[in-house]
Design a protein around this motif. Sequence first.
Motif, PDB file in Angstrom:
ATOM      1  N   ILE A 126     113.508 -69.846 143.871  1.00  0.00           N
ATOM      2  CA  ILE A 126     113.489 -68.592 143.129  1.00  0.00           C
ATOM      3  C   ILE A 126     114.655 -67.746 143.608  1.00  0.00           C
ATOM      4  CG2 ILE A 126     112.201 -66.469 142.646  1.00  0.00           C
ATOM      5  CD1 ILE A 126     109.634 -68.067 142.939  1.00  0.00           C
ATOM      6  N   ASN A 127     115.574 -67.434 142.699  1.00  0.00           N
ATOM      7  CA  ASN A 127     116.796 -66.712 143.042  1.00  0.00           C
ATOM      8  C   ASN A 127     116.666 -65.241 142.666  1.00  0.00           C
ATOM      9  OD1 ASN A 127     118.177 -69.150 143.856  1.00  0.00           O
ATOM     10  ND2 ASN A 127     118.341 -69.656 141.684  1.00  0.00           N
ATOM     11  N   TYR A 181     120.299 -65.402 138.054  1.00  0.00           N
ATOM     12  CA  TYR A 181     119.167 -65.170 138.942  1.00  0.00           C
ATOM     13  C   TYR A 181     117.861 -65.158 138.150  1.00  0.00           C
ATOM     14  CZ  TYR A 181     123.178 -63.505 141.585  1.00  0.00           C
ATOM     15  OH  TYR A 181     124.413 -63.405 142.176  1.00  0.00           O
ATOM     16  N   ASP A 182     116.775 -65.387 138.837  1.00  0.00           N
ATOM     17  CA  ASP A 182     115.461 -65.304 138.217  1.00  0.00           C
ATOM     18  C   ASP A 182     114.963 -63.864 138.156  1.00  0.00           C
ATOM     19  OD1 ASP A 182     114.977 -68.218 137.931  1.00  0.00           O
ATOM     20  OD2 ASP A 182     115.065 -68.167 140.119  1.00  0.00           O
ATOM     21  N   PHE A 206     105.874 -68.595 138.298  1.00  0.00           N
ATOM     22  CA  PHE A 206     107.106 -69.377 138.217  1.00  0.00           C
ATOM     23  C   PHE A 206     106.788 -70.831 137.859  1.00  0.00           C
ATOM     24  CE2 PHE A 206     110.519 -71.833 140.413  1.00  0.00           C
ATOM     25  CZ  PHE A 206     111.586 -71.373 139.678  1.00  0.00           C
ATOM     26  N   SER A 207     107.522 -71.361 136.878  1.00  0.00           N
ATOM     27  CA  SER A 207     107.267 -72.742 136.434  1.00  0.00           C
ATOM     28  C   SER A 207     108.241 -73.739 137.032  1.00  0.00           C
ATOM     29  CB  SER A 207     107.350 -72.820 134.907  1.00  0.00           C
ATOM     30  OG  SER A 207     108.669 -72.564 134.470  1.00  0.00           O
ATOM     31  N   GLY A 208     109.439 -73.264 137.430  1.00  0.00           N
ATOM     32  CA  GLY A 208     110.435 -74.159 137.993  1.00  0.00           C
ATOM     33  C   GLY A 208     111.102 -75.054 136.983  1.00  0.00           C
ATOM     34  N   LYS A 209     110.928 -74.766 135.688  1.00  0.00           N
ATOM     35  CA  LYS A 209     111.547 -75.596 134.657  1.00  0.00           C
ATOM     36  C   LYS A 209     113.013 -75.245 134.487  1.00  0.00           C
ATOM     37  CE  LYS A 209     107.282 -76.285 132.062  1.00  0.00           C
ATOM     38  NZ  LYS A 209     106.575 -76.068 130.775  1.00  0.00           N
TER      39      LYS A 209
END
Length: 209
Positions: A126-127, A181-182, A206-209
């Motif tokens: 996560i950025n 960035y996220d 957060f899904s990380g997709k």
Amino acid sequence: MSGYIYTIGREFGSGGMLVGHMLADKLNIPFYDKELLQKAAKESGFCEEILENHDEKPTSSFLYSLVMDTYSGGSYSSAPFLDMPINQKIFLAQFDAIKKIAEDHESCVIVGRCADYALAERKNVINIFLHADMEDRMRNVSTRLNITEKKAKDMCQKQDKQRSSYYNYYTSKKWGDSRNYDLCLNTSKISPEKCVDLIIDYSNAFSGK
């Protein structure tokens, strides 16, 4: 909460280190900032002083893509690595240290040093980017370093330029651009505690997709 690596980019004086520490403490996970320099120094053979003197400083003497084509990612005794200027060696030492940290920890917080770029291929990252109004950053730096607000403003501008040049050069992306960035959070509007809460709330979704 575990399972995520949090990278934090930050404008100078916006509280990136404070938020990073608070996030790591709340989640009970490791925090890396100066600690990353120590790890890179130990594993690459550079003394920590050299790493600090070149930390997040841009270089203008080579194309990063060419370096990555010739550097095998782990051989600090290879001819391509030995022939590089010191700034390039420092970047690659930190780049490798960041990747090793991500392999060693299920979850941690890493501040600065293009960590988002180094870990771009991982799904559990996560950025975050923190920014703030100049007036608030000036006051923060003035108080922390016991200098005038004028000097603090000069320092903010200098450090931002340095970090921006470093990030833009090595990643071919734009430092502070929200698309990289996220989460982008304004610490002039949101307290450090609330920033931590928002980051954790985001990580829950957060899904990380």
